[in-house]
Scaffold this motif. Structure first.
Motif, short mmCIF file in Angstrom:
data_model
loop_
_atom_site.label_atom_id
_atom_site.label_comp_id
_atom_site.label_asym_id
_atom_site.label_seq_id
_atom_site.Cartn_x
_atom_site.Cartn_y
_atom_site.Cartn_z
N LEU A 220 8.82 -5.14 -5.92
CA LEU A 220 8.07 -6.04 -5.04
C LEU A 220 6.69 -5.46 -4.71
CD1 LEU A 220 10.95 -7.30 -2.70
CD2 LEU A 220 9.83 -8.56 -4.53
N LYS A 221 6.64 -4.14 -4.51
CA LYS A 221 5.34 -3.51 -4.24
C LYS A 221 4.41 -3.68 -5.45
CE LYS A 221 6.32 -0.07 -0.68
NZ LYS A 221 6.55 1.34 -0.37
N ALA A 222 5.00 -3.61 -6.64
CA ALA A 222 4.18 -3.77 -7.85
C ALA A 222 3.57 -5.18 -7.91
CB ALA A 222 5.03 -3.51 -9.10
N LYS A 223 4.21 -6.11 -7.22
CA LYS A 223 3.65 -7.48 -7.16
C LYS A 223 2.74 -7.65 -5.96
CE LYS A 223 7.34 -9.71 -9.74
NZ LYS A 223 8.45 -10.66 -9.74
N GLY A 224 2.42 -6.55 -5.28
CA GLY A 224 1.44 -6.59 -4.19
C GLY A 224 2.04 -6.80 -2.81
N ILE A 225 3.36 -6.77 -2.72
CA ILE A 225 3.98 -7.01 -1.40
C ILE A 225 4.01 -5.71 -0.59
CG2 ILE A 225 6.20 -7.61 -0.32
CD1 ILE A 225 6.21 -9.67 -2.86
N GLU A 226 3.64 -5.84 0.69
CA GLU A 226 3.64 -4.66 1.57
C GLU A 226 4.87 -4.71 2.48
OE1 GLU A 226 -0.03 -4.28 3.89
OE2 GLU A 226 -0.93 -5.65 2.44
N PHE A 227 5.29 -3.53 2.91
CA PHE A 227 6.44 -3.45 3.82
C PHE A 227 6.05 -2.68 5.08
CE2 PHE A 227 8.38 -4.28 -0.23
CZ PHE A 227 9.44 -5.12 0.08
N SER A 228 6.52 -3.15 6.22
CA SER A 228 6.42 -2.39 7.47
C SER A 228 7.86 -2.24 7.97
CB SER A 228 5.56 -3.16 8.48
OG SER A 228 5.55 -2.47 9.69
N ILE A 229 8.37 -1.04 7.86
CA ILE A 229 9.81 -0.80 8.11
C ILE A 229 10.00 -0.10 9.46
CG2 ILE A 229 11.86 0.38 7.16
CD1 ILE A 229 10.73 -1.93 5.44
N GLY A 230 11.08 -0.47 10.14
CA GLY A 230 11.36 0.14 11.45
C GLY A 230 10.42 -0.36 12.52
N THR A 231 9.87 -1.55 12.30
CA THR A 231 8.87 -2.11 13.24
C THR A 231 9.26 -3.55 13.59
OG1 THR A 231 7.56 -2.81 11.34
CG2 THR A 231 6.96 -0.72 12.36
N PRO A 232 10.17 -3.73 14.55
CA PRO A 232 10.62 -5.10 14.86
C PRO A 232 9.50 -6.01 15.33
CG PRO A 232 11.47 -3.50 16.45
CD PRO A 232 10.81 -2.71 15.37
N VAL A 233 9.63 -7.26 14.97
CA VAL A 233 8.76 -8.30 15.53
C VAL A 233 9.23 -8.51 16.97
CG1 VAL A 233 8.18 -10.75 15.44
CG2 VAL A 233 8.43 -9.45 13.31
N VAL A 234 8.30 -8.46 17.94
CA VAL A 234 8.71 -8.65 19.33
C VAL A 234 8.12 -9.92 19.93
CG1 VAL A 234 9.25 -6.24 19.88
CG2 VAL A 234 6.89 -7.04 20.09
N GLU A 235 7.17 -10.54 19.22
CA GLU A 235 6.56 -11.76 19.73
C GLU A 235 5.84 -12.47 18.60
OE1 GLU A 235 3.16 -11.07 22.21
OE2 GLU A 235 3.31 -13.04 23.18
N ALA A 236 5.83 -13.80 18.67
CA ALA A 236 4.99 -14.56 17.73
C ALA A 236 4.07 -15.45 18.56
CB ALA A 236 5.86 -15.42 16.83
N THR A 237 2.84 -15.60 18.09
CA THR A 237 1.89 -16.51 18.77
C THR A 237 1.32 -17.44 17.71
OG1 THR A 237 -0.12 -15.24 18.35
CG2 THR A 237 1.20 -14.54 20.25
N SER A 238 0.43 -18.33 18.12
CA SER A 238 -0.17 -19.24 17.15
C SER A 238 -1.05 -18.48 16.16
CB SER A 238 -1.00 -20.29 17.89
OG SER A 238 -2.00 -19.63 18.65
N GLU A 239 -1.37 -17.22 16.48
CA GLU A 239 -2.28 -16.43 15.63
C GLU A 239 -1.56 -15.45 14.71
OE1 GLU A 239 -6.25 -15.81 16.75
OE2 GLU A 239 -5.56 -17.84 16.31
N GLY A 240 -0.32 -15.09 15.05
CA GLY A 240 0.37 -14.09 14.22
C GLY A 240 1.54 -13.49 14.96
N VAL A 241 1.86 -12.22 14.63
CA VAL A 241 3.02 -11.59 15.28
C VAL A 241 2.67 -10.22 15.85
CG1 VAL A 241 4.75 -12.72 13.81
CG2 VAL A 241 3.89 -10.48 13.17
N ASN A 242 3.43 -9.83 16.85
CA ASN A 242 3.27 -8.54 17.48
C ASN A 242 4.43 -7.66 17.02
OD1 ASN A 242 1.82 -6.87 19.10
ND2 ASN A 242 2.47 -7.80 21.03
N LEU A 243 4.12 -6.47 16.52
CA LEU A 243 5.16 -5.56 16.05
C LEU A 243 5.27 -4.38 17.01
CD1 LEU A 243 4.26 -5.15 12.27
CD2 LEU A 243 5.46 -7.01 13.41
N LYS A 244 6.50 -3.90 17.18
CA LYS A 244 6.70 -2.69 18.01
C LYS A 244 6.69 -1.50 17.05
CE LYS A 244 9.75 -1.28 21.83
NZ LYS A 244 9.59 0.12 21.83
N LYS A 245 5.72 -0.61 17.23
CA LYS A 245 5.56 0.48 16.27
C LYS A 245 6.01 1.83 16.83
CE LYS A 245 3.08 -0.38 12.70
NZ LYS A 245 2.05 -0.39 11.70
N GLY A 246 6.27 1.87 18.13
CA GLY A 246 6.69 3.12 18.76
C GLY A 246 7.06 2.80 20.19
#
Ligand code: FAD
Ligand code: NAD
Length: 405
Positions: A220-246
């Protein structure tokens, strides 16, 4: 003696498999079998990620229910179930009520947002064929508008996929193939597009074979897909999402498309029945009946069974839903004859996860498979499901025959 009425709610894998087996085994005068579904078509939920990415048309994912049932044996009612009264033995729909002697609840899954703010409103979910079409159209709309925008905001072209479970990964696999086509079609430079998968757990496909997971991530990375692991989505807004990174660290990611593929629950109607449930899934008895309700069977994603080897629930899958449908039909017939019912044991043949039309990973019959072999296997599994419900005719009409791609 009055013929019993067998009422089956939902024409997904569990419901259709129940009905097809009942119509095979019962004569026309032995029971009134009634199937209620909100659409007059069945959709292959297991192909919805393809319709959502736009690599398959939504029409290819569905077929008419009338093409697989025998009208002299099964009455089909197109209606939306609105309430299930297991004490009064009656089901209410938007067009009328139905009494029953035996009830089969096979109303499938719904997306679970775990109460995370904004997701219900701002994220799209691969929940059914119309929702899949909406995702496809939304992504195309973002590409079309980016091309037209005078002041370009590249975040329009960011697609966030919440959850790296099987649904998230299969959808990403399709996107990996679809995005280059969209870039060509809408004259969008590939480097402007960002596809980011966000996963709460410390790994992709938590619990799956690490070697196969590594392969999937690499591909999947070879097809350009990025991963953010261990970072839950904690909120979504009309603009995007908020991730908890620590501990107290958050990152907001602006995105034109957010697809939530981070979990499912059973159908909410279950919660109003008074039957004990966990997120609308009922821990059924061994013969698939609801505890305390000897005339109510629950199959598919609304049913929960514990795997005694692992002491964890069996995953809600089409594979199990279809096997439960078979057993449910047999057990209803046993009850009609005054015989004892049989316990259900899943016959697990493995798991294959597609990474687009041309690649996959799998753990099938105890062997690890990847690439074209796994992709071939996945299409054979998809075709088998069609065959089990509608025989060779349906398989030829709707099956996947680009087996060696
Ligand atoms: P469903 O297939 O969800 O069917 C429920 C039916 O009930 C639908 O027809 C719906 O329209 C109808 N319904 C719902 N509410 C109402 C109402 N109120 N009134 C009337 N009708 C109603 N599993 C696998 O084993 N292998 C796979 O490869 C796989 N891939 C998947 C890929 C994706 C993208 C997704 C989302 C799931 C996948 N699964 C897979 C899981 C699998 O799809 C589910 O486990 C399966 O669909 C459950 O079957 P079911 O019969 O319980 O419900
Ligand atoms: P899932 O529950 O299996 O996976 C959801 C993922 O989302 C998990 O990895 C979880 O850690 C993550 N998550 C949860 N909360 C999050 C958050 N706040 N932020 C980011 N990530 C979060 O759900 P699914 O993938 O939709 O699968 C549902 C069922 O369907 C499973 O039983 C699965 O086996 C089945 N399925 C099977 C196949 C296949 O066999 N090929 C394909 C698709 C689905």
């Amino acid at each position: 003696m009055k013929r019993p009425t067998i009422l089956v709610l939902g024409a997904g894998y569990g419901g259709l498999s129940t009905v097809v087996n009942l119509q095979k085994s019962l004569g026309t005068d032995e029971a009134d079998v009634v199937l209620i579904n909100k659409n007059d078509y069945h959709y292959e939920s297991t192909w919805l990620h393809e319709a959502a990415a736009g690599t398959m048309s939504p029409d290819s994912v569905r077929y008419d229910i009338s093409s697989v049932i025998k009208s002299e044996k099964v009455k089909f009612v197109k209606a939306e179930v609105t309430a299930i009264d297991v004490e009064g033995k009656v089901v209410t729909t938007n067009v009328g009520t139905h009494a029953y002697d035996y009830l089969v609840i096979s109303l499938g899954f719904e997306g679970e947002t775990f109460g995370i703010p904004g997701l219900d409103k701002y994220a799209l979910s691969i929940a059914n064929v119309n929702a899949a079409r909406q995702i496809r159209d939304h992504i195309e709309y973002q590409f079309a508008n980016w091309s037209l925008d005078e002041v370009k905001d590249d975040s329009r072209l960011t697609i966030i996929v919440g959850g790296a479970g099987f649904t998230g990964i299969e959808f990403l696999g399709e996107l990996g193939n679809r995005v280059p086509e969209l870039c060509k079609e809408y004259d969008v430079p590939a480097e402007k597009v960002r596809v980011l998968c966000v996963e709460a757990a410390p790994m992709v496909l938590p619990g799956f074979d690490p070697e196969l997971v590594d392969y999937a991530v690499r591909q999947l990375k070879a097809k350009g897909i990025e991963f953010s692991i261990g970072t839950p989505v904690v909120e979504a807004t009309s603009e995007g999402v908020n991730l908890k990174k620590g501990e107290d660290e958050f990152e907001f990611i602006k995105a034109g498309t957010v697809v939530w593929a981070a979990g499912i629950r059973g159908n909410r109607l279950i919660e109003q029945t008074g039957i004990e449930n966990m997120r609308a899934r009922v821990k059924v008895e061994k013969d698939l009946r609801a505890p305390g309700h000897s005339d109510v069977f629950i199959v598919g994603d609304c049913a929960l069974m514990i795997n005694e080897e692992t002491n964890r629930p069996f995953p809600p899958t089409a594979q199990i839903a279809m096997q439960q449908g078979d057993m449910c039909a047999n057990n209803i017939i046993a009850l009609m004859k005054g015989e004892i019912t049989s316990p259900f044991t899943p016959d697990l043949k493995g798991t294959v996860c597609s990474l687009g039309d041309d690649d996959a990973i799998g753990d099938a019959f105890g062997k690890k498979i990847t690439g074209k072999t796994a992709s071939f296997m996945k299409k054979m599994i998809d075709n088998r499901a069609l065959f089990m419900i509608g025989g060779m005719g349906l398989t030829i009409k709707k099956g996947k025959f680009n087996l060696l791609k």
